[in-house]
Scaffold this motif. Structure first.
Motif, short mmCIF file in Angstrom:
data_model
loop_
_atom_site.label_atom_id
_atom_site.label_comp_id
_atom_site.label_asym_id
_atom_site.label_seq_id
_atom_site.Cartn_x
_atom_site.Cartn_y
_atom_site.Cartn_z
N HIS A 194 -12.20 -7.60 6.81
CA HIS A 194 -13.57 -7.10 6.61
C HIS A 194 -13.55 -5.63 6.19
N LEU A 195 -12.62 -4.86 6.76
CA LEU A 195 -12.52 -3.45 6.42
C LEU A 195 -12.17 -3.27 4.94
N ALA A 196 -11.19 -4.02 4.46
CA ALA A 196 -10.82 -3.94 3.04
C ALA A 196 -11.98 -4.37 2.16
N GLY A 197 -12.69 -5.40 2.59
CA GLY A 197 -13.84 -5.88 1.82
C GLY A 197 -14.93 -4.84 1.72
N LEU A 198 -15.17 -4.12 2.82
CA LEU A 198 -16.19 -3.07 2.81
C LEU A 198 -15.82 -1.98 1.82
N ILE A 199 -14.56 -1.53 1.86
CA ILE A 199 -14.13 -0.46 0.96
C ILE A 199 -14.12 -0.94 -0.48
N ARG A 200 -13.69 -2.16 -0.70
CA ARG A 200 -13.65 -2.73 -2.05
C ARG A 200 -15.05 -2.78 -2.66
N SER A 201 -16.05 -3.04 -1.84
CA SER A 201 -17.42 -3.16 -2.33
C SER A 201 -17.99 -1.84 -2.84
N GLY A 202 -17.47 -0.71 -2.29
CA GLY A 202 -18.02 0.59 -2.66
C GLY A 202 -19.35 0.89 -1.99
N ASP A 203 -19.74 0.04 -1.04
CA ASP A 203 -21.02 0.23 -0.36
C ASP A 203 -20.89 1.19 0.82
N LYS A 204 -22.03 1.61 1.33
CA LYS A 204 -22.08 2.44 2.53
C LYS A 204 -21.73 1.58 3.73
N GLY A 205 -20.94 2.13 4.67
CA GLY A 205 -20.55 1.33 5.82
C GLY A 205 -20.14 2.16 7.01
N PHE A 206 -20.04 1.48 8.14
CA PHE A 206 -19.63 2.08 9.41
C PHE A 206 -18.57 1.20 10.04
N VAL A 207 -17.50 1.82 10.50
CA VAL A 207 -16.40 1.09 11.16
C VAL A 207 -16.06 1.82 12.46
N ALA A 208 -15.89 1.05 13.53
CA ALA A 208 -15.43 1.61 14.81
C ALA A 208 -14.15 0.90 15.21
N VAL A 209 -13.20 1.66 15.71
CA VAL A 209 -11.93 1.09 16.17
C VAL A 209 -11.65 1.60 17.57
N GLU A 210 -10.77 0.90 18.27
CA GLU A 210 -10.36 1.37 19.60
C GLU A 210 -8.86 1.18 19.74
N GLY A 211 -8.28 1.91 20.67
CA GLY A 211 -6.85 1.79 20.91
C GLY A 211 -6.46 2.45 22.20
N ARG A 212 -5.26 2.13 22.67
CA ARG A 212 -4.74 2.74 23.89
C ARG A 212 -3.89 3.94 23.55
N VAL A 213 -3.84 4.87 24.48
CA VAL A 213 -3.04 6.08 24.32
C VAL A 213 -2.02 6.14 25.45
N THR A 214 -0.77 6.33 25.09
CA THR A 214 0.31 6.50 26.06
C THR A 214 1.03 7.79 25.73
#
Length: 248
Positions: free
Chosen positions: A210-230
């Motif tokens: 979905h992220l690649a599709g959003l960027i490929r479209s050239g449209d405005k978008g919002f993406v949130a990600v999460e991850g652990r920190v060690t």
């Protein structure tokens, strides 16, 4: 003549093997990052707006004594994780187009005609603050604690260990355009690790995601990600939200 022909025929597999080894890795990169290459292809320059924090002075211990160092105003600092994010982003852009000129610029020096990647959020990057404030006003990080962010009714919270170390962060990718309609990306986090997570998610995006599709479209978008920190490392970075705001 027959011997020469046999030599030529015998060399064909070697030539094919050489060409495959020479060009296949590049072809695989183009296939994987085609979604980003397509967007940046019309440009021969890319700029990264760096985060920066002015530190007037800092203390350190030397020769068993406490010292205070006064810092010049134009010697700026940025969080370690965001320095890592800039390095990873440059590596990604080199893979997308190894001939492109990649420029590091300070907030306020950005050229709106050029594709722009802004590193760091509103507290450390005025350019990011302007883009988010104008294009994504529903987004906000709760300062000064910087423990949570909110967007469109969603809440994203960091987590700390009992020892006070960060163990979970959230990163954000804002996809929009500059005032001259060049591609523009703001990559930031609640804390600095989140910025690195946003760059990591972009680097690891698969062509059919979905992220690649959003960027490929050239449209405005919002993406949130999460991850652990060690310690100083990140693990298990994943995309939480990916919204095309031009169609929603």
């Amino acid at each position: 003549m027959e011997i020469l022909l046999q030599v030529l025929i015998g060399s064909v597999p070697a030539v094919i093997g050489f060409l495959t080894a020479r060009f296949m890795p590049r072809a695989q990169l183009l296939l994987r990052y085609g979604f980003l290459r397509r967007l940046l292809a019309p440009y021969n320059r890319v700029q990264i707006v760096t985060s920066s924090v002015e530190v007037a002075e800092f203390s350190f211990v030397g020769d068993g004594q406490q010292h205070t160092h006064a810092n010049p105003k134009n010697v700026l600092f940025l969080p370690l994780a965001e320095g890592r994010a800039i390095g990873q982003l440059i590596d990604l852009l080199r893979k997308v187009n190894h001939k492109a000129v990649i420029e590091l610029v300070a907030p306020g020096s950005q050229d709106p005609r050029v594709p722009t990647f802004s590193i760091g959020g509103p507290s450390v990057n005025p350019y990011s603050a302007g883009v988010i404030g104008a294009g994504f006003p529903e987004f906000g990080i709760e300062y000064p604690e910087a423990r949570r962010a909110r967007w469109a009714g969603m809440t994203f919270e960091t987590r700390l260990s009992p020892a006070g170390e960060l163990i979970q962060d959230h990163g954000f990718l804002f996809v929009t355009k500059t005032s001259q309609q060049a591609p523009c990306f703001v990559l930031c986090g609640i804390l600095a690790f989140g910025t690195a997570m946003a760059v990591d998610a972009l680097s690891e995006a698969r062509p059919k995601s979905h992220l690649a599709g959003l960027i490929r479209s050239g449209d405005k978008g919002f993406v949130a990600v999460e991850g652990r920190v060690t310690g100083l490392d990140m693990r298990d970075v994943r995309v939480e939200v990916c919204r095309n705001l031009s169609t929603s």
